[in-house]
Design a protein around this motif. Sequence first.
Motif, PDB file in Angstrom:
ATOM      1  N   ALA A  84       0.885  -1.166   0.000  1.00 24.64           N
ATOM      2  CA  ALA A  84       0.000   0.000   0.000  1.00 24.64           C
ATOM      3  C   ALA A  84       0.920   1.212   0.000  1.00 24.64           C
ATOM      4  O   ALA A  84       1.475   1.592   1.030  1.00 24.64           O
ATOM      5  CB  ALA A  84      -0.919  -0.002   1.208  1.00 24.64           C
ATOM      6  N   VAL A  85       1.112   1.802  -1.177  1.00 18.80           N
ATOM      7  CA  VAL A  85       2.037   2.916  -1.334  1.00 18.80           C
ATOM      8  C   VAL A  85       1.522   4.152  -0.601  1.00 18.80           C
ATOM      9  O   VAL A  85       2.278   4.894   0.006  1.00 18.80           O
ATOM     10  CB  VAL A  85       2.236   3.223  -2.837  1.00 18.80           C
ATOM     11  CG1 VAL A  85       3.112   4.448  -3.044  1.00 18.80           C
ATOM     12  CG2 VAL A  85       2.815   2.011  -3.553  1.00 18.80           C
ATOM     13  N   SER A  86       0.201   4.361  -0.655  1.00 19.28           N
ATOM     14  CA  SER A  86      -0.408   5.525  -0.021  1.00 19.28           C
ATOM     15  C   SER A  86      -1.816   5.177   0.435  1.00 19.28           C
ATOM     16  O   SER A  86      -2.560   4.526  -0.302  1.00 19.28           O
ATOM     17  CB  SER A  86      -0.470   6.686  -1.017  1.00 19.28           C
ATOM     18  OG  SER A  86      -1.210   7.763  -0.495  1.00 19.28           O
ATOM     19  N   VAL A  87      -2.160   5.589   1.646  1.00 19.17           N
ATOM     20  CA  VAL A  87      -3.520   5.446   2.178  1.00 19.17           C
ATOM     21  C   VAL A  87      -3.951   6.836   2.628  1.00 19.17           C
ATOM     22  O   VAL A  87      -3.298   7.443   3.472  1.00 19.17           O
ATOM     23  CB  VAL A  87      -3.577   4.462   3.367  1.00 19.17           C
ATOM     24  CG1 VAL A  87      -4.993   4.360   3.913  1.00 19.17           C
ATOM     25  CG2 VAL A  87      -3.036   3.094   2.975  1.00 19.17           C
ATOM     26  N   ARG A  88      -5.039   7.339   2.069  1.00 14.30           N
ATOM     27  CA  ARG A  88      -5.483   8.691   2.396  1.00 14.30           C
ATOM     28  C   ARG A  88      -7.004   8.729   2.500  1.00 14.30           C
ATOM     29  O   ARG A  88      -7.706   8.204   1.642  1.00 14.30           O
ATOM     30  CB  ARG A  88      -5.034   9.656   1.310  1.00 14.30           C
ATOM     31  CG  ARG A  88      -5.502  11.087   1.558  1.00 14.30           C
ATOM     32  CD  ARG A  88      -4.947  12.024   0.552  1.00 14.30           C
ATOM     33  NE  ARG A  88      -3.532  12.210   0.885  1.00 14.30           N
ATOM     34  CZ  ARG A  88      -2.710  12.946   0.187  1.00 14.30           C
ATOM     35  NH1 ARG A  88      -3.110  13.562  -0.900  1.00 14.30           N
ATOM     36  NH2 ARG A  88      -1.458  13.084   0.547  1.00 14.30           N
ATOM     37  N   VAL A  89      -7.508   9.356   3.559  1.00 18.29           N
ATOM     38  CA  VAL A  89      -8.941   9.629   3.661  1.00 18.29           C
ATOM     39  C   VAL A  89      -9.212  10.843   2.786  1.00 18.29           C
ATOM     40  O   VAL A  89      -8.629  11.901   3.001  1.00 18.29           O
ATOM     41  CB  VAL A  89      -9.373   9.884   5.120  1.00 18.29           C
ATOM     42  CG1 VAL A  89     -10.831  10.327   5.179  1.00 18.29           C
ATOM     43  CG2 VAL A  89      -9.139   8.646   5.972  1.00 18.29           C
TER      44      VAL A  89
END
Length: 128
Positions: free
Chosen positions: A97-102
Amino acid sequence: MSDLGLALQKAIYEKLSASLSAPVFDDVPDDTPFPYVTLDYEAVDNTTPISGKRRENRLFYLSIWSDYQGQAEVKRINGEIVDALDEVALPLATGTAVSVRVIRTETNREPDGKTYMGSVTLRIITQH
């Protein structure tokens, strides 16, 4: 190559189950009391460059359900989800998961006038 969807769902479930004040479900058992969070659905776009590792842009949708009078409980749980997942490393069994953003939170009263629903949209970039 395998789809990272199940590994991602498992990682999200485990992170939220350890972090939230409400239970988290993929399939809600009958007669489950409020509040709870559901893993709703996921949309995946292939963003792989012409050469290189497979890369996908994913939108993952969560719902929060409450019968608390007013929106306070839904907003509190939305905030707990943001604290647990926004810009946080999310280890996967396979892939990355390179990036997790709300990217969005919402609250609304359901048509029955008694139930409130919140929603959280995650944008997750995965690579494998």
